[in-house]
Design an enzyme around this catalytic site. Structure first.
Site, short mmCIF file in Angstrom:
data_model
loop_
_atom_site.label_atom_id
_atom_site.label_comp_id
_atom_site.label_asym_id
_atom_site.label_seq_id
_atom_site.Cartn_x
_atom_site.Cartn_y
_atom_site.Cartn_z
CE LYS A 199 -4.85 13.87 -5.32
NZ LYS A 199 -3.54 13.87 -4.68
CG HIS B 249 5.84 14.88 -2.82
ND1 HIS B 249 5.31 14.98 -4.19
CD2 HIS B 249 4.61 14.68 -2.33
CE1 HIS B 249 4.10 15.17 -4.23
NE2 HIS B 249 3.61 15.00 -2.90
O1 PNS Z 1 -0.90 11.70 -2.69
P1 PNS Z 1 -2.29 11.21 -2.46
O2 PNS Z 1 -3.13 11.43 -3.73
O3 PNS Z 1 -3.01 12.41 -1.32
O4 PNS Z 1 -2.12 9.87 -1.93
C1 PNS Z 1 -3.36 9.41 -1.48
C2 PNS Z 1 -3.18 7.63 -1.54
C3 PNS Z 1 -2.55 7.26 -2.90
C4 PNS Z 1 -2.01 7.47 -0.38
C5 PNS Z 1 -4.56 6.95 -0.82
O5 PNS Z 1 -5.24 7.13 -1.94
C6 PNS Z 1 -4.08 5.36 -1.15
O6 PNS Z 1 -3.71 4.96 0.33
N1 PNS Z 1 -4.49 4.77 -2.25
C7 PNS Z 1 -4.37 3.21 -2.08
C8 PNS Z 1 -5.53 2.58 -1.81
C9 PNS Z 1 -6.05 2.39 -0.33
O7 PNS Z 1 -5.34 2.00 0.48
N2 PNS Z 1 -7.18 3.31 -0.26
C10 PNS Z 1 -7.71 3.29 1.16
C11 PNS Z 1 -7.30 4.41 2.07
S1 PNS Z 1 -7.95 4.58 3.62
#
Ligand code: PNS
Length: 161
Positions: free
Chosen positions: A41, A17
């Site tokens: 998660k 990261h």
């Molecule tokens: O590190 P990760 O778990 O792969 O990140 C995924 C994350 C947190 C970026 C994604 O789950 C997210 O954008 N969550 C916020 C809610 C949202 O906008 N969901 C719709 C995604 S299309």
């Protein structure tokens, strides 16, 4: 002023990261590392603690002050719009990441056409790294110093006490 959002669970931040953050900081005037909720998660560290660890790691690594960290609730595209971001940055490690990332990028574009998703590849020494594996290794007392910043290694060791 071109601001990018680098969203993720960051539970916890890894050197992979950090590598993506450094790359993004070279491309944008400001980078907001944004801890978000991934409904798939369950969290190990509270979002505010993840932000603290990111801030400490950024400072310890001597990365530019144009990077800040925060956490948010709700949709990523709404957060990006409210922060006048031109781009969402995601790290892409391997083909296995691609399908999920492609789906998310296209869905986010559908929801908010003005925000572009861009993918950055971390250094190849981090391709196999993930927060999940690091947590698993740490939970068995394995050596994680090569995988995470020192503050994160300390925080993970604290979980075992
Ligand atoms: O590190 P990760 O778990 O792969 O990140 C995924 C994350 C947190 C970026 C994604 O789950 C997210 O954008 N969550 C916020 C809610 C949202 O906008 N969901 C719709 C995604 S299309």
């Amino acid at each position: 002023m071109r601001r990018a959002i680098y969203p993720g669970s960051f539970d916890p931040l890894t050197n992979g990261h950090l590598d993506v953050i450094a790359r993004a900081a070279r491309l944008f005037d400001e980078v907001v590392v944004a801890v978000a909720r991934n409904s798939q998660k369950s969290g190990t560290f509270a979002p505010a603690r993840r932000v603290e660890l990111i801030e400490t790691a950024i400072r310890d690594a001597g990365l530019p002050e144009t990077i800040r960290a925060t956490h948010f609730e709700g949709l990523l595209v709404d957060f990006a719009r409210d922060n006048n971001a031109v781009a969402i940055v995601r790290g892409l490690r391997a083909v296995s990441d691609f399908e999920f990332e492609f789906q998310m990028a296209l869905m986010n574009r559908k929801l908010q056409p003005k925000v572009e998703t861009i993918f950055l590849m971390p250094h190849d020494e981090y391709i196999y790294l993930s927060s999940r594996l690091v947590k698993e290794i740490a939970s068995y007392g394995g050596e994680i110093a090569d995988f995470v910043p020192a503050c994160v290694a300390e925080a993970l060791a604290g979980l075992r006490d």
